[in-house]
Design a protein around this motif. Structure first.
Motif, PDB file in Angstrom:
ATOM      1  N   GLU A  33       0.831  -1.213   0.000  1.00 18.98           N
ATOM      2  CA  GLU A  33       0.000   0.000   0.000  1.00 18.98           C
ATOM      3  C   GLU A  33       0.860   1.255   0.000  1.00 18.98           C
ATOM      4  OE1 GLU A  33      -4.122  -1.430   2.186  1.00 18.98           O
ATOM      5  OE2 GLU A  33      -2.434  -0.800   3.437  1.00 18.98           O
ATOM      6  N   ASN A  34       1.952   1.217   0.762  1.00 27.21           N
ATOM      7  CA  ASN A  34       2.856   2.370   0.804  1.00 27.21           C
ATOM      8  C   ASN A  34       3.589   2.575  -0.514  1.00 27.21           C
ATOM      9  OD1 ASN A  34       2.209   2.954   3.466  1.00 27.21           O
ATOM     10  ND2 ASN A  34       3.911   1.763   4.307  1.00 27.21           N
ATOM     11  N   ASN A  35       3.615   1.534  -1.339  1.00 28.35           N
ATOM     12  CA  ASN A  35       4.270   1.624  -2.635  1.00 28.35           C
ATOM     13  C   ASN A  35       3.263   1.761  -3.782  1.00 28.35           C
ATOM     14  OD1 ASN A  35       7.463   1.080  -2.677  1.00 28.35           O
ATOM     15  ND2 ASN A  35       6.552   0.022  -0.919  1.00 28.35           N
ATOM     16  N   GLY A  36       2.040   2.193  -3.434  1.00 26.49           N
ATOM     17  CA  GLY A  36       1.086   2.550  -4.460  1.00 26.49           C
ATOM     18  C   GLY A  36       0.096   1.485  -4.880  1.00 26.49           C
ATOM     19  N   ILE A  37       0.145   0.291  -4.280  1.00 24.30           N
ATOM     20  CA  ILE A  37      -0.823  -0.750  -4.624  1.00 24.30           C
ATOM     21  C   ILE A  37      -2.126  -0.485  -3.886  1.00 24.30           C
ATOM     22  CG2 ILE A  37      -1.355  -3.210  -4.520  1.00 24.30           C
ATOM     23  CD1 ILE A  37       0.810  -2.622  -6.517  1.00 24.30           C
ATOM     24  N   GLU A  38      -3.218  -0.408  -4.619  1.00 23.30           N
ATOM     25  CA  GLU A  38      -4.534  -0.192  -4.018  1.00 23.30           C
ATOM     26  C   GLU A  38      -5.277  -1.522  -3.914  1.00 23.30           C
ATOM     27  OE1 GLU A  38      -8.771   2.155  -4.865  1.00 23.30           O
ATOM     28  OE2 GLU A  38      -6.977   2.619  -6.079  1.00 23.30           O
ATOM     29  N   PHE A  39      -5.644  -1.902  -2.689  1.00 20.50           N
ATOM     30  CA  PHE A  39      -6.396  -3.130  -2.469  1.00 20.50           C
ATOM     31  C   PHE A  39      -7.889  -2.854  -2.606  1.00 20.50           C
ATOM     32  CE2 PHE A  39      -2.377  -4.475  -0.856  1.00 20.50           C
ATOM     33  CZ  PHE A  39      -2.365  -5.861  -0.956  1.00 20.50           C
ATOM     34  N   MET A  40      -8.564  -3.727  -3.351  1.00 18.74           N
ATOM     35  CA  MET A  40     -10.004  -3.591  -3.581  1.00 18.74           C
ATOM     36  C   MET A  40     -10.625  -4.973  -3.717  1.00 18.74           C
ATOM     37  SD  MET A  40      -9.868  -2.254  -7.556  1.00 18.74           S
ATOM     38  CE  MET A  40      -9.608  -0.606  -6.956  1.00 18.74           C
ATOM     39  N   PHE A  41     -11.877  -5.049  -4.122  1.00 15.88           N
ATOM     40  CA  PHE A  41     -12.598  -6.306  -4.291  1.00 15.88           C
ATOM     41  C   PHE A  41     -12.611  -7.092  -2.982  1.00 15.88           C
ATOM     42  CE2 PHE A  41     -12.859 -10.559  -6.811  1.00 15.88           C
ATOM     43  CZ  PHE A  41     -14.229 -10.577  -6.660  1.00 15.88           C
ATOM     44  N   ASP A  42     -13.390  -6.585  -2.035  1.00  9.94           N
ATOM     45  CA  ASP A  42     -13.491  -7.190  -0.703  1.00  9.94           C
ATOM     46  C   ASP A  42     -14.736  -8.072  -0.627  1.00  9.94           C
ATOM     47  OD1 ASP A  42     -12.813  -7.734   1.913  1.00  9.94           O
ATOM     48  OD2 ASP A  42     -12.485  -5.623   2.421  1.00  9.94           O
ATOM     49  N   TRP A  43     -14.936  -8.680   0.535  1.00 12.21           N
ATOM     50  CA  TRP A  43     -16.029  -9.637   0.687  1.00 12.21           C
ATOM     51  C   TRP A  43     -17.403  -9.012   0.490  1.00 12.21           C
ATOM     52  CZ3 TRP A  43     -14.714 -14.452   0.336  1.00 12.21           C
ATOM     53  CH2 TRP A  43     -13.414 -14.828   0.696  1.00 12.21           C
ATOM     54  N   ASP A  44     -17.524  -7.735   0.795  1.00 14.44           N
ATOM     55  CA  ASP A  44     -18.812  -7.062   0.605  1.00 14.44           C
ATOM     56  C   ASP A  44     -19.144  -6.857  -0.869  1.00 14.44           C
ATOM     57  OD1 ASP A  44     -19.108  -6.880   3.343  1.00 14.44           O
ATOM     58  OD2 ASP A  44     -18.214  -4.879   3.469  1.00 14.44           O
ATOM     59  N   ASP A  45     -18.131  -7.026  -1.740  1.00 14.02           N
ATOM     60  CA  ASP A  45     -18.318  -6.771  -3.167  1.00 14.02           C
ATOM     61  C   ASP A  45     -18.613  -8.034  -3.965  1.00 14.02           C
ATOM     62  OD1 ASP A  45     -17.504  -4.089  -2.641  1.00 14.02           O
ATOM     63  OD2 ASP A  45     -15.404  -4.722  -2.755  1.00 14.02           O
ATOM     64  N   VAL A  46     -18.706  -9.156  -3.296  1.00 10.09           N
ATOM     65  CA  VAL A  46     -18.752 -10.417  -4.025  1.00 10.09           C
ATOM     66  C   VAL A  46     -20.032 -11.189  -3.727  1.00 10.09           C
ATOM     67  CG1 VAL A  46     -17.623 -11.830  -2.262  1.00 10.09           C
ATOM     68  CG2 VAL A  46     -17.333 -12.418  -4.666  1.00 10.09           C
ATOM     69  N   ASP A  47     -20.460 -11.961  -4.714  1.00 17.49           N
ATOM     70  CA  ASP A  47     -21.565 -12.895  -4.547  1.00 17.49           C
ATOM     71  C   ASP A  47     -20.963 -14.229  -4.122  1.00 17.49           C
ATOM     72  OD1 ASP A  47     -23.644 -14.671  -4.727  1.00 17.49           O
ATOM     73  OD2 ASP A  47     -24.175 -14.203  -6.802  1.00 17.49           O
ATOM     74  N   MET A  48     -21.150 -14.593  -2.847  1.00 19.48           N
ATOM     75  CA  MET A  48     -20.514 -15.804  -2.337  1.00 19.48           C
ATOM     76  C   MET A  48     -21.006 -17.047  -3.060  1.00 19.48           C
ATOM     77  SD  MET A  48     -18.078 -15.279  -0.299  1.00 19.48           S
ATOM     78  CE  MET A  48     -17.874 -17.020   0.001  1.00 19.48           C
ATOM     79  N   ASN A  49     -22.270 -17.039  -3.469  1.00 21.00           N
ATOM     80  CA  ASN A  49     -22.787 -18.193  -4.201  1.00 21.00           C
ATOM     81  C   ASN A  49     -22.020 -18.398  -5.508  1.00 21.00           C
ATOM     82  OD1 ASN A  49     -24.786 -18.849  -2.317  1.00 21.00           O
ATOM     83  ND2 ASN A  49     -26.227 -17.383  -3.201  1.00 21.00           N
ATOM     84  N   GLU A  50     -21.621 -17.289  -6.130  1.00 22.27           N
ATOM     85  CA  GLU A  50     -20.840 -17.389  -7.361  1.00 22.27           C
ATOM     86  C   GLU A  50     -19.482 -18.027  -7.087  1.00 22.27           C
ATOM     87  OE1 GLU A  50     -19.200 -14.489 -10.980  1.00 22.27           O
ATOM     88  OE2 GLU A  50     -19.598 -13.643  -8.996  1.00 22.27           O
TER      89      GLU A  50
END
Length: 365
Positions: free
Chosen positions: A281-298
């Protein structure tokens, strides 16, 4: 007479170390030098050489100088090398059922995977031995994330990316097929080059957070997924051809110290992977696509479809799936191991999915 006897005794005493048979263990790994992991490996080498009084000597080939893992395995089978440290990709070419521990979205945390691994380890050791290798230890690569030059907020986004597949990996092929993703197969040795090229063939990869740093891939990437695909395994092995030539005390030395080193490496890997998130993160990598963003059934459907394919091809037999599922259910049935909310950094199955889903056709829930 006394003097002659004394000379004979001295000659015998001082000739023992020199006359003891020595064994040179040629050992290869993709692990780059100069990392926390390579230091642990180097310390193990020094310990074995010291405790064997020089009867075992290592010749190390680190950083992939002997090629990709299939290349290393071919050289071991030809007798050009004797052992190595492998990821699940290489392990699958020795004893593929061991990769049941890498089935995507199977374990919620490392406590679950540790519980199952410890109980199937005797079976794994037999499987390795029957396929020409002695399993000395079981280190760990860690949780695997997507990394990309472009944002990833869903599986659909991954489908649009030019994602790397470790060439010839049946587990990766099964996962991507189930997810309807068309990857670009490449040797791991070519990934950095293709990421660096102006018109490279890939823009997305998957690895652990520490691996992204150690391999320098992060310097060519901008985004990463919070969601881990799996907890990637590792193995410390040597060929039976080499191991069986050793006297019992040296076999015991390699087995005991190999396990201790692998356990230390696994603990260190978990810590380094956690710390690496902040570094990235300190080197510019942005973390995204967390559990709230996903369809667990998929995700569960993708996992089960991939597992079905792996079973049908006998890459991971149904009996191994069944045993793994039973052990996982046993662990989750213990009151202390059924929390209402799994840990954020390690969960890989939704808190609403408390039962062990079906892994493959023919396996009951």
């Amino acid at each position: 007479m006394v003097l002659r006897t004394l000379i004979v005794v001295l000659l015998l005493v001082f000739s023992v170390p020199g006359s003891a048979k020595t064994y040179t263990l040629k050992f290869a790994t993709l692990m780059p030098t100069g990392t926390a992991w390579s230091k642990i490996l180097d310390d193990w080498v020094k310990e074995v050489e010291h405790r064997s009084v020089g009867r075992i000597r290592f010749k190390m080939y680190s950083g992939g100088v002997m090629g990709d893992e299939p290349d290393v395995l071919r050289k071991i089978r030809k007798g050009q090398l004797h052992g190595g440290m492998f990821t699940g990709y290489g392990i699958g070419r020795i004893y593929s059922p061991a990769r049941v521990l890498e089935v995507p979205f199977l374990f919620k945390n490392t406590d679950e995977s540790d519980y199952v691994r410890e109980r199937i380890m005797p079976d794994l050791e037999i499987g390795f031995r029957e396929n020409g290798f002695e399993l000395l230890g079981w280190p760990e690569v860690g949780f695997i994330h997507f990394f990309s030059t472009k944002p990833i907020t869903s599986i659909d986004d991954v489908k649009k990316r030019r994602i790397w597949l470790w060439q010839g990996d049946p587990l990766g092929e099964a996962f991507f097929k189930a997810a309807e993703i068309k990857p670009i197969p490449l040797s791991i040795m070519d990934v950095y080059t293709q990421l660096s090229a102006r018109h490279g063939s890939i823009d997305t990869v998957y690895t652990s957070t520490f691996g992204a740093i150690a391999l320098q891939w992060y310097s060519k990437l901008n985004y990463a997924s919070h969601i881990p695909l799996t907890n990637a395994i590792g193995g410390l092995v040597i060929s039976n051809r080499f191991f069986n030539k050793l006297p019992p005390d040296l076999q015991h030395l390699l087995k005991t110290t190999g396990k201790e080193m692998s356990d230390e490496l696994r603990r260190n890997a978990r810590e380094e992977n956690r710390k690496s998130i902040a570094i990235l993160e300190n080197n510019g990598i942005e973390f995204m696509f967390d559990w709230d963003d996903v369809d667990m059934n998929e995700l569960i459907t993708i996992r089960d479809d991939a597992a079905t394919h792996l079973e049908e091809t006998n890459y991971i037999p149904a009996s191994i799936f069944s045993k793994t599922q039973k052990l996982l259910n046993d662990y989750r049935s213990l009151p202390k191991n059924n929390p209402d909310t799994p840990t954020e950094t390690e969960k890989v199955i939704s808190a609403t999915d408390q039962t062990t889903p079906k892994l493959a056709k023919g396996i009951s829930d």
